[in-house]
Design an enzyme around this catalytic site. Structure first.
Site, PDB file in Angstrom:
ATOM      1  N   GLU A   9       4.390  -5.176   7.091  1.00 26.44           N
ATOM      2  CA  GLU A   9       3.755  -4.488   7.733  1.00 26.44           C
ATOM      3  C   GLU A   9       4.063  -4.296   9.386  1.00 26.44           C
ATOM      4  OE1 GLU A   9       2.403  -6.414   5.800  1.00 26.44           O
ATOM      5  OE2 GLU A   9       0.904  -5.323   4.499  1.00 26.44           O
ATOM      6  N   GLY A  42       0.592  -4.750   0.813  1.00 26.11           N
ATOM      7  CA  GLY A  42      -0.530  -4.819   0.012  1.00 26.11           C
ATOM      8  C   GLY A  42      -0.433  -5.558  -1.232  1.00 26.11           C
ATOM      9  N   GLU A  81      -0.604  -9.266  -0.716  1.00 22.49           N
ATOM     10  CA  GLU A  81      -2.230  -9.524  -0.444  1.00 22.49           C
ATOM     11  C   GLU A  81      -2.734  -9.463  -1.750  1.00 22.49           C
ATOM     12  OE1 GLU A  81      -1.946  -6.254   2.545  1.00 22.49           O
ATOM     13  OE2 GLU A  81      -3.108  -7.608   3.754  1.00 22.49           O
ATOM     14  N   ALA A 114       0.950  -1.246   0.084  1.00 26.63           N
ATOM     15  CA  ALA A 114       0.103  -0.046  -0.039  1.00 26.63           C
ATOM     16  C   ALA A 114       0.990   1.243  -0.003  1.00 26.63           C
ATOM     17  CB  ALA A 114      -0.819  -0.042   1.386  1.00 26.63           C
TER      18      ALA A 114
END
Ligand code: CAA
Length: 261
Positions: free
Chosen positions: A135, A112, A115, A66
């Site tokens: 993270e 992300g 993911e 992200a």
């Protein structure tokens, strides 16, 4: 003119979506999540698309996570909203897509980005790819479904090790873990992914979408996957694609599922 965050190319009924933020290692900002989610929805609506491939631009990163710069000053509420919106707009859309989605992992797949790859149905990695969920090194946890989908792919023990160490694993280790289906040279990545997509394209799209639904239902709390399978199995009978597939078998020819439905 603004640069597009996602580039779409369609060839041989395969829709290839390239995340196009190379200067940011293809990090997923709000707009990219929205664009990619809409492209997946549109690609599914166009029944001539038999498979979708997602990859990253250039050769360093699939997606490095992200976009950290975008959420650095978020509050609790904004943080929860980021995860909820991202999961609903993109990650769940991919997992539940009727059209199979392949992740062609061409470099870093972190946070992300990993993911995103694990929300896809099939993963092919280039041998230079590095994967991890860093993270916790940022004082965060995975927020785009990573705690759930990683554990269901590789088991709770390996998932927690990857998350808690914030470490990266190589493509070969990811293959041993069952995290990726195939590993190949970087220059062969798209060809390998397209070959899988072409094999998928020869089969019944209706039966493939039902298979996706059945597999996903086995991982949906409160849903009995075996029951869903019985119902979906029955619902294949007498459909034009079932008739074409079984007739082709009897007539000793290859089925042709294009132009049906
Ligand atoms: N968000 C925003 N920008 C990012 C980014 C990210 N996730 N990853 C890389 N970038 C940017 C860098 O800031 C840098 O930009 P500038 O040139 O403007 O400084 C550019 O991309 C190139 O990156 P590096 O200079 O860092 O490249 P490197 O080769 O030295 O390192 C890397 C590569 C190891 C992948 C490193 O960039 C990195 O660690 N990135 C962050 C990975 C990460 O922590 N991802 C998880 C994000 S949080 C998340 O995803 C939460 C969630 O689950 C929802």
């Amino acid at each position: 003119m603004n640069q597009k965050n996602v580039i779409k190319e369609i060839k041989d009924n395969i829709c290839c979506l390239t995340i196009n933020r190379p200067k940011h290692l293809n990090a997923l900002n709000k707009n990219t999540i929205k664009e990619l989610g809409l492209e997946i929805i549109n690609a599914q609506k166009d029944k001539s698309n038999r498979c979708i491939i997602i990859t990253g631009s250039e050769n360093k990163a699939f997606v490095a996570g992200a976009d950290i710069k975008e959420f650095i000053s978020f509050t609790k509420i904004e943080g929860e909203k980021l995860a909820r919106k991202g999961q609903e707009e993109l990650f769940d859309v991919i997992e539940n897509s009727n059209t199979p989605v392949i992740a062609a992992i061409n470099g870093f797949a972190l946070g992300g980005g990993l993911e995103l790859a694990i929300a896809c149905h099939i993963r092919v990695a280039s041998e230079n790819a590095k994967m991890g969920l860093p993270e916790v090194s940022l004082g965060l946890i995975p927020g785009y479904g990573g705690t759930q989908r990683l554990a269901s792919l590789v088991g709770k023990g390996k998932a927690l090790e990857m998350i808690a160490t914030a470490g990266m694993i190589s493509a070969d280790e990811a293959k041993q873990w069952g995290l990726v289906n195939h590993v190949c040279l970087q220059q062969d990545l798209m060809e390998k992914s397209i070959n899988i997509a072409k094999k998928i394209s020869k089969n019944s799209p209706m039966a493939i979408s039902k298979s996706i639904r059945c597999i996903n239902s086995g991982f949906t709390p409160g849903t009995n996957g075996f029951e869903v399978e019985k119902i979906e199995f029955g619902s294949c009978f007498a459909t034009p694609e079932f008739i074409e597939g079984t007739t082709a078998f009897i007539e000793k020819r290859k089925p042709n599922f294009s132009n049906i439905g």
